[in-house]
Design a protein around this motif. Structure first.
Motif, mmCIF file in Angstrom:
data_model
loop_
_atom_site.group_PDB
_atom_site.id
_atom_site.type_symbol
_atom_site.label_atom_id
_atom_site.label_comp_id
_atom_site.label_asym_id
_atom_site.label_seq_id
_atom_site.Cartn_x
_atom_site.Cartn_y
_atom_site.Cartn_z
ATOM 1 N N PRO A 118 -91.890 -71.553 -11.824
ATOM 2 C CA PRO A 118 -91.200 -71.179 -13.222
ATOM 3 C C PRO A 118 -90.427 -72.333 -13.772
ATOM 4 O O PRO A 118 -90.538 -72.845 -14.799
ATOM 5 N N GLU A 119 -89.706 -73.109 -12.928
ATOM 6 C CA GLU A 119 -88.799 -74.124 -13.375
ATOM 7 C C GLU A 119 -89.783 -75.453 -13.786
ATOM 8 O O GLU A 119 -89.416 -76.014 -14.660
ATOM 9 N N TRP A 120 -90.864 -75.589 -12.963
ATOM 10 C CA TRP A 120 -91.588 -76.757 -13.127
ATOM 11 C C TRP A 120 -92.206 -76.439 -14.407
ATOM 12 O O TRP A 120 -92.602 -77.332 -15.394
ATOM 13 N N ASN A 121 -92.821 -75.229 -14.843
ATOM 14 C CA ASN A 121 -93.611 -74.734 -15.970
ATOM 15 C C ASN A 121 -92.552 -75.144 -17.242
ATOM 16 O O ASN A 121 -92.912 -75.688 -18.144
ATOM 17 N N ALA A 122 -91.292 -74.738 -17.089
ATOM 18 C CA ALA A 122 -90.292 -75.041 -17.957
ATOM 19 C C ALA A 122 -90.188 -76.479 -18.473
ATOM 20 O O ALA A 122 -89.887 -76.971 -19.609
ATOM 21 N N TRP A 123 -89.951 -77.251 -17.431
ATOM 22 C CA TRP A 123 -89.943 -78.659 -17.534
ATOM 23 C C TRP A 123 -91.427 -79.307 -18.144
ATOM 24 O O TRP A 123 -91.122 -80.362 -19.322
ATOM 25 N N ILE A 124 -92.404 -78.911 -17.688
ATOM 26 C CA ILE A 124 -93.419 -79.527 -18.224
ATOM 27 C C ILE A 124 -93.594 -78.954 -19.717
ATOM 28 O O ILE A 124 -93.954 -79.859 -20.776
ATOM 29 N N LYS A 125 -93.650 -77.767 -20.078
ATOM 30 C CA LYS A 125 -93.625 -77.421 -21.526
ATOM 31 C C LYS A 125 -92.646 -77.727 -22.662
ATOM 32 O O LYS A 125 -93.025 -77.866 -23.588
ATOM 33 N N ASN A 329 -88.541 -89.549 -11.867
ATOM 34 C CA ASN A 329 -87.571 -89.016 -10.790
ATOM 35 C C ASN A 329 -86.244 -88.537 -11.642
ATOM 36 O O ASN A 329 -85.752 -87.336 -11.422
ATOM 37 N N ASP A 330 -85.460 -89.298 -12.238
ATOM 38 C CA ASP A 330 -84.284 -88.954 -12.959
ATOM 39 C C ASP A 330 -84.292 -87.868 -13.768
ATOM 40 O O ASP A 330 -83.478 -86.939 -13.722
ATOM 41 N N ASP A 331 -85.607 -87.768 -14.436
ATOM 42 C CA ASP A 331 -85.518 -86.808 -15.626
ATOM 43 C C ASP A 331 -85.823 -85.532 -14.759
ATOM 44 O O ASP A 331 -85.107 -84.397 -15.150
ATOM 45 N N PHE A 332 -86.607 -85.376 -13.750
ATOM 46 C CA PHE A 332 -87.138 -84.458 -12.966
ATOM 47 C C PHE A 332 -85.688 -84.021 -12.250
ATOM 48 O O PHE A 332 -85.489 -82.597 -12.419
ATOM 49 N N GLN A 333 -85.131 -84.595 -11.619
ATOM 50 C CA GLN A 333 -83.934 -84.253 -10.807
ATOM 51 C C GLN A 333 -82.765 -83.741 -11.785
ATOM 52 O O GLN A 333 -82.081 -82.654 -11.527
ATOM 53 N N GLY A 334 -82.624 -84.192 -12.842
ATOM 54 C CA GLY A 334 -81.570 -83.614 -13.807
ATOM 55 C C GLY A 334 -81.936 -82.418 -14.318
ATOM 56 O O GLY A 334 -81.359 -81.550 -14.396
ATOM 57 N N LYS A 335 -83.339 -82.137 -14.749
ATOM 58 C CA LYS A 335 -83.696 -80.908 -15.155
ATOM 59 C C LYS A 335 -83.606 -79.716 -14.063
ATOM 60 O O LYS A 335 -83.418 -78.861 -14.379
ATOM 61 N N LEU A 336 -83.964 -80.334 -12.748
ATOM 62 C CA LEU A 336 -83.893 -79.255 -11.812
ATOM 63 C C LEU A 336 -82.443 -78.992 -11.389
ATOM 64 O O LEU A 336 -82.147 -77.638 -11.319
ATOM 65 N N ARG A 337 -81.518 -79.634 -11.390
ATOM 66 C CA ARG A 337 -80.205 -79.453 -11.276
ATOM 67 C C ARG A 337 -79.543 -78.276 -12.531
ATOM 68 O O ARG A 337 -78.971 -77.349 -12.334
ATOM 69 N N MET A 339 -81.638 -76.440 -14.556
ATOM 70 C CA MET A 339 -82.382 -75.231 -14.401
ATOM 71 C C MET A 339 -82.037 -74.369 -13.162
ATOM 72 O O MET A 339 -81.771 -73.227 -13.116
ATOM 73 N N GLY A 340 -81.768 -75.008 -12.163
ATOM 74 C CA GLY A 340 -81.527 -74.615 -10.824
ATOM 75 C C GLY A 340 -80.300 -73.785 -10.815
ATOM 76 O O GLY A 340 -80.076 -72.719 -10.193
ATOM 77 N N THR A 341 -79.060 -74.427 -11.469
ATOM 78 C CA THR A 341 -77.924 -73.592 -11.701
ATOM 79 C C THR A 341 -78.036 -72.276 -12.326
ATOM 80 O O THR A 341 -77.577 -71.279 -11.767
ATOM 81 N N MET A 342 -78.697 -72.221 -13.253
ATOM 82 C CA MET A 342 -79.006 -71.033 -14.050
ATOM 83 C C MET A 342 -79.840 -70.215 -13.065
ATOM 84 O O MET A 342 -79.549 -68.677 -12.811
ATOM 85 N N MET A 343 -80.793 -70.577 -12.589
ATOM 86 C CA MET A 343 -81.585 -69.794 -11.624
ATOM 87 C C MET A 343 -81.013 -68.818 -10.525
ATOM 88 O O MET A 343 -81.134 -67.836 -10.253
ATOM 89 N N ALA A 344 -79.984 -69.728 -10.040
ATOM 90 C CA ALA A 344 -79.263 -69.210 -9.115
ATOM 91 C C ALA A 344 -78.300 -68.020 -9.551
ATOM 92 O O ALA A 344 -78.043 -67.190 -8.499
ATOM 93 N N GLN A 345 -77.804 -68.144 -10.518
ATOM 94 C CA GLN A 345 -76.942 -67.073 -11.104
ATOM 95 C C GLN A 345 -77.647 -65.954 -11.608
ATOM 96 O O GLN A 345 -77.141 -65.058 -11.590
ATOM 97 N N PHE A 346 -78.760 -66.039 -12.182
ATOM 98 C CA PHE A 346 -79.617 -65.230 -12.693
ATOM 99 C C PHE A 346 -80.789 -64.588 -11.845
ATOM 100 O O PHE A 346 -80.797 -63.397 -11.160
#
Length: 362
Positions: A118-125, A329-337, A339-346
């Motif tokens: 789901p995170e990857w889909n959000a990043w791509i789209k 890499n930098d864009d991927f890692q930035g978006k991961l952190r 979205m990942g923060t939100m995903m962890a909480q929700f």
């Protein structure tokens, strides 16, 4: 379906499958698709065939679709050059097979400690990922779309338990992409071979371990005949996507409607393949345990920490390749952190509490 049966079917040379309608006889553009998966390969191969058929169906004959499984026209790892050269119009496969062309391709399949599907889909789209993918693919005359996902993959099959990073030293393992580079830094000897060749390599002892996909896909491969230890969630492929990559000149020559047809079919199959794996992985994990006596294990925290340290080195080396690799890499890692923060909480917060209350995963 027996593993040997579907592998043998590809070797016998079923040839191209015409997937279009009778209107093709009246004209239309030819869309020749080559795949990294064998014909009738459970999970991945069937998904690719389903996508090819759907493009022909939706185009109603405007696109004359021909589908070649791996080995029927070119080898699994030769599809990139076949399409970039214009000999075929598209390939279906995993972009991390082609990190030898450019290391940034790995981010458009999956990378260690990377995004869930789901995170990857959000990043791509919606997060700029598609635009970066277009840049990387464009350097080779290609245009790629997301066209499949397995979800979080298994850590793999091993002929011994992995209790520390030391157990990885000298291990011969089939694992592609940046995940393979992580294992190499921990002392393993890694190789990347097509799916159709993994079983024979594992049984013969040419490799000691392998990752593939997950319980549904892995069940049919019969890896349990040579390795009884099956590890759950792996760091190497936490999610992401598979690719429908087209020759750019072909793509540019399509009408807006033809592009929309292809994009619609890819979107449909991207969702369907992920949902299919989620639906079937639980069933087939039970079969592996109950029918084949497979012993399910999970990597401990020390092993995970070793993976993490090695992954940081791999990412730095990837960034050093080029300005484009660094930006991806930098864009991927930035978006991961982000979205990942939100995903962890929700999302993850809910799932963890749901499973605790219901007693799941114990």
């Amino acid at each position: 379906m027996e593993r040997r049966k579907f592998l043998k079917g590809a070797a016998l040379g079923a040839g191209a499958t015409a997937l279009a309608t009778p209107a093709l006889a009246q004209g239309g553009k030819t869309l020749t698709i080559v795949s990294t998966w064998p014909r009738d390969f459970p999970g991945l191969g069937i998904s690719a065939q389903r996508l090819a058929a759907r493009i022909g169906q939706l185009s109603d004959g405007a696109l004359n679709v021909e589908y070649f499984a791996s080995g029927e026209r070119v080898g699994a790892f030769d599809v990139f050059d076949e399409v970039a050269s214009g000999n075929a119009q598209a390939y279906i496969g995993a972009e991390y097979y082609f990190t030898g062309k450019h290391p940034a391709f790995a981010y458009f399949t999956s990378v260690p400690f990377g995004m869930s599907t789901p995170e990857w889909n959000a990043w791509i789209k919606f997060g700029g990922g598609q635009e970066l993918w277009d840049e990387v693919s464009g350097e080779f005359g290609l245009k790629a779309l997301a066209a499949g996902s397995t979800g979080t993959q298994a850590g793999g099959w091993f002929n011994k338990e992995i209790e520390s990073a030391d157990d990885l030293k000298g291990l011969k393992m089939r694992i592609p992409g940046l995940g393979g580079q992580v294992l190499s830094k921990l002392g393993a000897s890694t190789v990347s071979v097509p799916g159709s060749q993994i079983y024979e390599n594992l049984v013969s002892g040419a490799i000691d371990a392998t990752e593939w996909v997950g319980p549904y896909n892995d069940y049919f491969m019969k890896f349990y005949e040579a390795a009884k230890y099956y590890y759950t969630a792996g760091m190497h492929e936490p999610g992401g996507g598979l690719s429908f990559s087209m020759n750019r000149a072909f793509y540019d020559g399509l009408s807006d409607w033809e592009r929309a047809v292809i994009e619609a079919a890819c979107n449909e199959e991207h969702a369907a393949s992920h949902e299919e794996n989620i639906a079937k992985n639980g069933e087939y994990l039970a079969k592996l345990v109950d029918e084949q006596g497979v012993q399910v294990r999970a990597f401990n925290d020390d092993v995970w920490d070793s993976f993490g340290e090695a992954a940081e080195e791999v990412f730095e080396e990837t960034r050093d390749h080029s300005e484009l690799a660094a930006r991806v890499n930098d864009d991927f890692q930035g978006k991961l952190r982000e979205m990942g923060t939100m995903m962890a909480q929700f999302e993850v917060g809910y799932i963890n509490q749901r499973n605790r209350v219901l007693g799941l995963g114990e």
